[in-house]
Scaffold this active site. Structure first.
Site, PDB file in Angstrom:
ATOM      1  N   LYS A  61       0.658  -1.243  -0.065  1.00 36.03           N
ATOM      2  CA  LYS A  61       0.016   0.030  -0.002  1.00 36.03           C
ATOM      3  C   LYS A  61       0.901   1.470  -0.085  1.00 36.03           C
ATOM      4  CE  LYS A  61      -4.471   1.693   1.574  1.00 36.03           C
ATOM      5  NZ  LYS A  61      -5.566   1.393   2.330  1.00 36.03           N
ATOM      6  N   ARG A  65       1.271   4.100  -3.173  1.00 38.50           N
ATOM      7  CA  ARG A  65       0.755   5.426  -2.676  1.00 38.50           C
ATOM      8  C   ARG A  65       2.197   6.422  -2.891  1.00 38.50           C
ATOM      9  NH1 ARG A  65      -4.374   5.308   0.614  1.00 38.50           N
ATOM     10  NH2 ARG A  65      -5.414   4.124  -1.035  1.00 38.50           N
ATOM     11  N   ASP A  80      -5.436   1.678   7.643  1.00 35.53           N
ATOM     12  CA  ASP A  80      -6.490   0.605   7.793  1.00 35.53           C
ATOM     13  C   ASP A  80      -5.202  -0.658   8.249  1.00 35.53           C
ATOM     14  OD1 ASP A  80      -5.268   0.209   5.380  1.00 35.53           O
ATOM     15  OD2 ASP A  80      -6.948  -0.854   4.333  1.00 35.53           O
ATOM     16  N   ARG A  85     -14.861  -5.053   9.427  1.00 32.13           N
ATOM     17  CA  ARG A  85     -15.840  -4.895   8.370  1.00 32.13           C
ATOM     18  C   ARG A  85     -17.424  -5.398   8.988  1.00 32.13           C
ATOM     19  NH1 ARG A  85     -13.739  -7.269   3.087  1.00 32.13           N
ATOM     20  NH2 ARG A  85     -12.532  -4.938   2.832  1.00 32.13           N
ATOM     21  N   LYS A 120     -18.329   5.631  -5.188  1.00 28.91           N
ATOM     22  CA  LYS A 120     -17.040   5.784  -6.038  1.00 28.91           C
ATOM     23  C   LYS A 120     -17.690   5.705  -7.414  1.00 28.91           C
ATOM     24  CE  LYS A 120     -13.041   4.389  -4.628  1.00 28.91           C
ATOM     25  NZ  LYS A 120     -12.036   3.544  -4.146  1.00 28.91           N
ATOM     26  N   GLU A 147      -9.971   1.153  10.955  1.00 26.23           N
ATOM     27  CA  GLU A 147     -10.789   1.362   9.990  1.00 26.23           C
ATOM     28  C   GLU A 147     -12.061   0.618  10.142  1.00 26.23           C
ATOM     29  OE1 GLU A 147     -10.409   2.236   5.546  1.00 26.23           O
ATOM     30  OE2 GLU A 147     -10.842   0.533   5.847  1.00 26.23           O
ATOM     31  N   ALA A 159     -18.620  -5.819  -3.737  1.00 25.66           N
ATOM     32  CA  ALA A 159     -16.961  -5.452  -3.409  1.00 25.66           C
ATOM     33  C   ALA A 159     -16.138  -6.479  -3.239  1.00 25.66           C
ATOM     34  CB  ALA A 159     -17.100  -4.641  -1.935  1.00 25.66           C
ATOM     35  N   HIS A 163     -13.138  -6.716  -6.114  1.00 31.42           N
ATOM     36  CA  HIS A 163     -11.823  -6.591  -5.324  1.00 31.42           C
ATOM     37  C   HIS A 163     -11.020  -8.029  -6.006  1.00 31.42           C
ATOM     38  CE1 HIS A 163      -8.720  -7.875  -2.389  1.00 31.42           C
ATOM     39  NE2 HIS A 163      -8.566  -6.820  -2.225  1.00 31.42           N
TER      40      HIS A 163
HETATM   41  P1  0O2 Z   1      -7.997  -3.998   1.274  1.00 31.64           P
HETATM   42  O1  0O2 Z   1      -7.159  -5.089   0.419  1.00 31.64           O
HETATM   43  O2  0O2 Z   1      -9.368  -4.231   1.198  1.00 31.64           O
HETATM   44  O3  0O2 Z   1      -6.967  -3.703   2.535  1.00 31.64           O
HETATM   45  P2  0O2 Z   1      -6.836   4.784   3.283  1.00 31.64           P
HETATM   46  O4  0O2 Z   1      -6.839   3.456   3.004  1.00 31.64           O
HETATM   47  O5  0O2 Z   1      -7.989   5.320   4.031  1.00 31.64           O
HETATM   48  O6  0O2 Z   1      -5.665   5.269   3.259  1.00 31.64           O
HETATM   49  P3  0O2 Z   1      -8.272   5.475   0.787  1.00 31.64           P
HETATM   50  O7  0O2 Z   1      -8.145   4.648  -0.434  1.00 31.64           O
HETATM   51  O8  0O2 Z   1      -8.598   7.186   0.765  1.00 31.64           O
HETATM   52  O9  0O2 Z   1      -7.071   5.353   1.679  1.00 31.64           O
HETATM   53  O10 0O2 Z   1      -9.396   4.896   1.735  1.00 31.64           O
HETATM   54  P4  0O2 Z   1     -10.762   4.387   1.288  1.00 31.64           P
HETATM   55  O11 0O2 Z   1     -11.441   4.751   0.129  1.00 31.64           O
HETATM   56  O12 0O2 Z   1     -11.561   4.628   2.670  1.00 31.64           O
HETATM   57  O13 0O2 Z   1     -10.380   2.807   1.073  1.00 31.64           O
HETATM   58  C1  0O2 Z   1     -10.067   1.929   2.154  1.00 31.64           C
HETATM   59  C2  0O2 Z   1     -10.386   0.658   1.927  1.00 31.64           C
HETATM   60  O14 0O2 Z   1     -11.972   0.612   1.499  1.00 31.64           O
HETATM   61  C3  0O2 Z   1      -9.542  -0.348   0.866  1.00 31.64           C
HETATM   62  O15 0O2 Z   1      -8.547  -0.893   1.380  1.00 31.64           O
HETATM   63  C4  0O2 Z   1     -10.639  -1.274   0.503  1.00 31.64           C
HETATM   64  O16 0O2 Z   1     -10.774  -2.313   1.584  1.00 31.64           O
HETATM   65  C5  0O2 Z   1     -11.993  -0.580   0.314  1.00 31.64           C
HETATM   66  N1  0O2 Z   1     -12.370   0.125  -0.780  1.00 31.64           N
HETATM   67  C6  0O2 Z   1     -12.409   1.142  -1.198  1.00 31.64           C
HETATM   68  N2  0O2 Z   1     -12.534   1.386  -2.509  1.00 31.64           N
HETATM   69  C7  0O2 Z   1     -13.004   0.366  -3.039  1.00 31.64           C
HETATM   70  C8  0O2 Z   1     -13.295  -0.440  -4.027  1.00 31.64           C
HETATM   71  O17 0O2 Z   1     -13.395   0.550  -5.071  1.00 31.64           O
HETATM   72  N3  0O2 Z   1     -13.584  -1.695  -4.187  1.00 31.64           N
HETATM   73  C9  0O2 Z   1     -13.283  -2.411  -3.408  1.00 31.64           C
HETATM   74  N4  0O2 Z   1     -13.663  -3.766  -3.479  1.00 31.64           N
HETATM   75  N5  0O2 Z   1     -12.986  -2.222  -2.065  1.00 31.64           N
HETATM   76  C10 0O2 Z   1     -12.740  -0.618  -1.948  1.00 31.64           C
HETATM   77  P5  0O2 Z   1      -7.169  -1.278   0.548  1.00 31.64           P
HETATM   78  O18 0O2 Z   1      -5.970  -1.224   1.349  1.00 31.64           O
HETATM   79  O19 0O2 Z   1      -7.190  -0.580  -0.760  1.00 31.64           O
HETATM   80  O20 0O2 Z   1      -7.649  -2.712   0.158  1.00 31.64           O
END
Ligand code: 0O2
Length: 207
Positions: A61, A65, A80, A85, A120, A147, A159, A163
């Site tokens: 991650k 970024r 996170d 969840r 989104k 988170e 989702a 994913h």
């Molecule tokens: P993973 O593999 O699930 O851990 P932040 O994480 O807060 O620093 P961001 O992206 O601004 O950064 O936060 P946001 O939008 O709150 O998203 C955080 C998490 O939400 C993601 O963690 C995903 O779990 C979920 N998420 C956000 N957008 C999407 C999407 O478009 N599709 C799916 N399936 N999940 C989403 P990670 O670390 O990206 O992924």
């Protein structure tokens, strides 16, 4: 580098704190759910999943970024590391739960992202809260960020598939599949609305 620190006391203590905060939050949410069952004979929560992000996933991650994969950057930029969840049957339960979490005196809500009111572009819907949770140890209290993602069963279904597709296609989902995903997200939203209306009708006939 994070890899170099993984066996250090500093890293272990940070992960211990995140894990403690995750358990505290899990217990809180379970208590709220059980209280609902006691008072209203209904559970707003279908199930809860929680996880600590693996070091590999934290590094990925940070790199994604554009940050150096250091321990300090992980604490600063990865919100996170500890994640919960909460899956609800109905959209209204998401907001009820969010309000309750918000009103807990020991929890500080740092940020809210309402992807249900503002989905989104790809159709992703979910309610995200970033909270600070106190962890009481033998001689001190520390706070750790958790988170919280709250979504319906249907939103979670969508989702998970999105994913999986993102992972399979290494984030380059073909245009036609993206289109289908967006269509499914709209169906999910319609289904959630319909199910809520149906449930409201059923509630009227409760004995
Ligand atoms: P993973 O593999 O699930 O851990 P932040 O994480 O807060 O620093 P961001 O992206 O601004 O950064 O936060 P946001 O939008 O709150 O998203 C955080 C998490 O939400 C993601 O963690 C995903 O779990 C979920 N998420 C956000 N957008 C999407 C999407 O478009 N599709 C799916 N399936 N999940 C989403 P990670 O670390 O990206 O992924």
């Amino acid at each position: 580098m994070l890899i170099d620190k993984m066996t250090s006391y500093e890293f272990k203590k940070a992960m211990f704190l995140y894990s403690g905060a995750l358990r505290e939050m899990n217990t809180k949410i379970q208590i709220i759910n059980e209280e609902f069952a006691l008072k209203q004979k209904t559970n707003p929560i279908e199930h809860i999943k929680s996880r600590l992000k693996t070091p590999e996933s934290i590094i990925a991650k940070l790199v994604r970024r554009g940050y150096q994969p250091t321990f300090e950057n992980a604490l600063k930029y990865v919100d996170d590391i500890a994640g919960i969840r909460i899956i609800c049957a109905f959209t209204k339960d998401i907001y009820i739960l969010a309000d309750i979490i918000n009103s807990q005196s020991d929890i500080t809500v740092l940020r809210v992202k309402d992807y249900i009111a503002n989905p989104k572009e790809n159709g992703y819907r979910s309610y995200h809260m970033l909270v600070d949770v106190p962890v009481f140890m033998s001689d001190e209290m520390s706070k750790a960020r958790v988170e919280i993602q709250i979504r319906t069963i249907a939103m979670d279904f969508w989702a998970s598939l999105e994913h999986k597709m993102r992972y399979k296609f290494e984030s380059q989902i073909p245009e036609n599949l993206n289109f289908d995903l967006l269509e499914c997200a709209e169906i999910v939203s319609y289904l959630d609305e319909k199910m809520l209306l149906l449930n409201n009708e059923i509630e009227k006939y409760k004995v």
